[in-house]
Design an enzyme around this catalytic site. Structure first.
Site, short mmCIF file in Angstrom:
data_model
loop_
_atom_site.label_atom_id
_atom_site.label_comp_id
_atom_site.label_asym_id
_atom_site.label_seq_id
_atom_site.Cartn_x
_atom_site.Cartn_y
_atom_site.Cartn_z
N LYS A 32 31.71 51.12 28.74
CA LYS A 32 32.65 51.65 27.76
C LYS A 32 32.02 51.80 26.38
CE LYS A 32 33.90 47.37 26.10
NZ LYS A 32 34.62 46.36 25.55
N THR A 33 31.11 50.92 26.03
CA THR A 33 30.48 51.07 24.71
C THR A 33 29.72 52.38 24.65
OG1 THR A 33 30.22 48.68 24.67
CG2 THR A 33 29.08 49.92 22.99
N ASP A 219 38.43 49.32 20.08
CA ASP A 219 37.79 48.66 21.20
C ASP A 219 38.57 47.40 21.56
OD1 ASP A 219 35.93 48.17 23.11
OD2 ASP A 219 34.43 47.33 21.76
N GLU A 220 38.43 46.92 22.77
CA GLU A 220 39.13 45.70 23.22
C GLU A 220 40.62 45.78 22.90
OE1 GLU A 220 37.54 43.76 25.02
OE2 GLU A 220 35.50 43.42 24.32
N GLN A 250 41.17 41.80 31.13
CA GLN A 250 40.34 40.97 30.26
C GLN A 250 41.08 40.52 29.00
OE1 GLN A 250 36.07 41.87 29.90
NE2 GLN A 250 36.50 43.70 31.10
N ARG A 624 30.54 38.54 33.91
CA ARG A 624 29.41 38.53 32.99
C ARG A 624 28.09 38.58 33.75
NH1 ARG A 624 31.55 40.93 29.76
NH2 ARG A 624 33.19 40.90 31.29
#
Length: 766
Positions: A32-33, A219-220, A250, A624
């Site tokens: 996504k980044t 973001d997030e 998340q 992760r």
DNA sequence: GGTTTGAAACTTTTT
DNA sequence: GTTTCAAACC
């Protein structure tokens, strides 16, 4: 550069969709980044959007920094016009400019949670509230949630009805807010809340920023709270070009007010919204992904999605249960060492993730013993250490003496013979007159009931005056040195000569480095490309370092969180701080019911939703991992000085058997009992393990600066950033540094520390 | 006014 | 096990 190269279909679609509301559901590791950065570049390069019309908001400084870097790389020229910032720093920038319209001064200070606690404690005392019955923490969290929900003190009062506790909270809230306002201070929640208030009250300001930020990215997004949502909604309401990226699986910050419905109901808030799902994972092996999918599937109310990958199946997940937490730490450190020896996996590719910060201790001890370099992220914030806060309080007092808290903190540090009674009298005096604490000190002789103490107060006030006048011609790093010198702060610590004092001195050195780095960040001469804006939207970027600027930067930085890539160390952190990161080799430690999921969540009144949040946290942890994942648990561990016996976490049991190497419920116990040495695990633990005899650690502390070497001597010509050129008249060797005396041509004779003065030697001519 | 001592609370996670 | 806080003492 082709902005679509190496992007899959959905990613390309997301980059190309620039107008109107867009929700990108981005699973873990789905790139996504990259989508966000490429989309930004696409906006500018292909869509002709001016950089200064773009705002990208993140939650952490780390995320913002990373994005900034990648955008700079892609966009190149003009990219610094884009705002890439955290929610909090975005709001600070806006408020610094316009908060006077809400009756605050634009030089407001920001209170951290310690400061908040002090204020609440003070308020409780003033209102004579029994803090045995109603805890300060309870007030703080109530106030914080109220602010997250955009409920002000008045509104709160109206809502609380006849409930006694609620009424008390309302009273404390009001008093708390008044105190802050009087000190011209804002807490973290105020930064967001007051910006929203400003937008709602002042059409002109709102309009300005709506025009400025025509393209918004968040973001997030799953972690936004109501206030943050409102902020974004207001900004986006004009042009509707809002792109949010998030993953409801998340969302792990409900305790901090995150409202998961912001993402679940996005299409409801923005009916025009387009939704794109990124489900291909580029990070993990199939096995790890399967485990993550299996665990998260146990949650209800989520947006259906299934992560998949083209990556190979990979190795099974290792699971081990140990008798004690010591053995767990031993196993993990050994495994990390072994993976380095046998597979050449560097330490920095390994990360240990745990639920609570307290768990880091065991690992730390183990690593020190084994000589493995490590770094603990989070825990006690650098800027909330006592010595740092003391010095910062001096700086705040010099900068803005209306911050009562800061003044009170240092008025008797170091000891000046000013005691509680004197302070109380001055405080009452200030309160009666409606002036600040410092103003009261300035007129000490007016305060009733002070005899000799008045002179001491005067002395303190004068000291601050002196610092203030010096601050005008000194760099911040020099001002800090000056404070050390004049207060004897360092000398006092040196006299203690304990390990702890030594560590504090190191921290203070670090603070000076921070200040120096802050100042240096301005001296970059890349200014020559004068902003070619369209006149309206250049603004407020400070052009030179200021004390306020430094204090602000410090207030908004959670930690010195640079994970410098050049050193090779194992990384330890909580699951929360691991969000957004990835590591080839991950350990999830302490997977026990009662620890993770936490006891609090199991026994809460609403266990289902709390457990779901914990499960999402587990999902974050598993995802992760790129190649190797190891899950460990201990049957017995010390928590708060008490031994607890815990079963294996229910989350582990949600992972299909076939994916695990190691038994979850079996009779492993007996096997191990035989292997285990009969003496206490603790004693065994103390011994250095067989696999490490040499290779002792040098020092893992984040870096006491080495003694520097001077390339100039007495009589040489040198130049200084601020004072220009001069001649060195003396060099005095001190413990950590040299004190250099320079006779400047224009600025007179100055004494300074070589390490921070950054003097440059000049050729004889000068 | 400053220092020492013992008890009590603390721990979920953080911008 | 550690840190913080207040009372008692100097």
């Amino acid at each position: 550069m082709d902005l679509f190269e190496n992007l899959n279909e959905q990613q390309q679609e997301a980059v190309r969709t620039v107008d109107g509301p867009l929700l990108i559901i981005a699973g873990a590791g789905s790139g996504k980044t990259r989508v966000l950065t490429n989309r930004t570049a696409y906006l500018i390069k292909e869509h002709g959007v001016a950089p200064w019309h773009i705002l990208a908001v993140t939650f952490t400084n780390k995320a913002a920094g990373e994005m900034r870097e990648r955008i700079d790389d892609l966009v190149g020229f003009g990219s610094d016009g884009i705002w890439v910032a955290t929610f909090h720093s975005t709001c600070v920038r806006i408020l610094r400019r316009f908060i006077d319209r809400l009756g605050y001064g634009t030089n407001f200070t920001i209170y951290d949670s310690d400061d908040q606690k002090t204020v609440v404690k003070d308020v409780c005392k003033r209102l004579s509230i029994d803090t045995k019955m109603l805890k300060e923490r309870m007030f703080l969290s109530a106030i914080s949630s109220a602010k997250d929900e955009l409920i002000g003190p008045e509104e709160y009062e109206k809502r609380c009805g006849n409930d006694y506790k609620e009424q008390r909270i309302a009273r404390v809230y009001r008093e708390y807010q008044d105190t802050l306002k009087k000190s011209n201070a804002l807490d973290f929640d105020d930064l967001i809340r007051l910006t929203v208030e400003l937008f709602k009250l002042d059409k002109e300001v709102l309009d300005y920023y709506q025009e400025k930020f025509r393209y918004l990215m968040v973001d997030e997004y799953q972690d936004t709270n109501t206030a943050q949502f409102e902020l974004i909604r207001l900004l986006a309401s004009k042009y509707q070009n809002l792109c949010v990226v998030g993953d409801d699986d998340q969302s792990i910050y409900k305790f901090r007010g995150a409202n998961i419905y912001n993402i679940l109901n996005f299409e409801h808030h923005f009916p025009e919204a387009k939704v794109i799902k990124l489900e291909q994972n580029y990070r993990s092996t199939q096995c790890i992904l399967d485990a993550a999918n299996a665990v998260i599937a146990h949650n209800g109310s989520r947006k259906e999605k299934r992560l998949w990958t083209e990556n190979p199946g990979g190795e099974k997940i290792t699971f081990r249960q140990f008798d004690t937490a010591y053995e767990e730490a031993e196993y993990i450190s050994h495994d990390i060492w072994q993976k380095k020896q046998q597979k050449g996996i560097p330490y920095c590719d390994s990360a240990i993730l745990y639920r609570t910060n307290a768990q880091s201790r065991l690992f730390e001890e183990r690593f020190i013993n084994a000589g493995i370099p490590y770094k603990i992220i989070g825990g006690i914030n650098f800027y909330s250490r006592r010595e740092i806060k003391d010095i910062l309080a001096y700086l705040k007092t010099v900068d803005n003496a209306s911050d009562d808290l800061a003044v009170k903190r240092i008025i008797n540090v170091p000891k000046r013979g000013i005691g509680a009674t004197t302070i109380a009298k001055a405080d009452t005096f200030a309160m009666e007159r409606g002036i600040t604490f410092f103003e009261a000190l300035e007129q000490a002789e007016e305060i009733p009931g002070l005899s000799r103490a008045a002179a001491k107060l005067k002395g303190f006030v004068n000291f601050i005056y002196v610092l203030r006048s010096k601050a005008r011609e000194m760099l911040i790093s020099e001002l800090i040195e000056e404070i050390f010198e004049e207060t004897g702060y360092i000398r006092e610590l040196e006299a203690e000569s304990t390990e702890e004092a030594e560590a504090r001195i190191e921290n203070l050195d670090e603070l000076i480095s921070k200040a120096a780095a802050y100042e240096e960040s301005f001296s970059d001469p890349e200014e020559d490309e004068e902003d070619l804006d369209d006149g309206d939207f250049t603004e407020d970027r400070e052009e030179r370092p200021t004390l306020s600027g430094f204090l602000e930067e410090v207030a908004l930085v959670a930690d010195i969180d640079e994970l410098s890539a050049d050193s090779d160390y194992v990384i330890l952190m909580t699951l929360h701080s691991a969000k957004g990161l990835e590591f080839p080799n991950v350990y999830l430690a302490g997977m026990e019911d009662g620890l993770f999921p936490s006891y609090m969540s199991i026994t809460s009144e609403n266990p289902t939703s709390e457990l779901e949040e914990e499960r999402r946290l587990c999902y974050v942890g598993i995802t992760r991992a790129m190649r190797y994942l190891t899950i460990t648990a201990a049957k017995m561990r010390m928590i708060r000085g008490e031994t607890q016996y815990n079963a294996v976490s229910r989350f582990v049991k949600e992972i299909p058997h076939g994916l695990l190497d190691g038994e979850v419920r079996s009779a492993r116990t007996n096997e191990r009992a035989e292997e285990a040495p009969s003496q206490s695990a603790r004693a065994a633990y103390r011994q250095t393990p067989y696999y490490l005899t040499q290779n002792k650690p040098k020092s893992f502390s984040s870096g006491r600066t080495e003694k520097i070497v001077l390339d100039y001597g007495v009589g040489d010509r040198v130049s200084h950033v601020k004072f220009g050129s001069g001649t060195v008249t003396a060099i005095l060797e001190g413990g950590r540094d040299y004190e250099v005396t320079v006779a400047f041509d224009g600025a007179g004779v100055k004494k300074m520390f070589a390490m921070f003065a950054k003097l440059k030697k000049l050729d004889e001519k000068g």
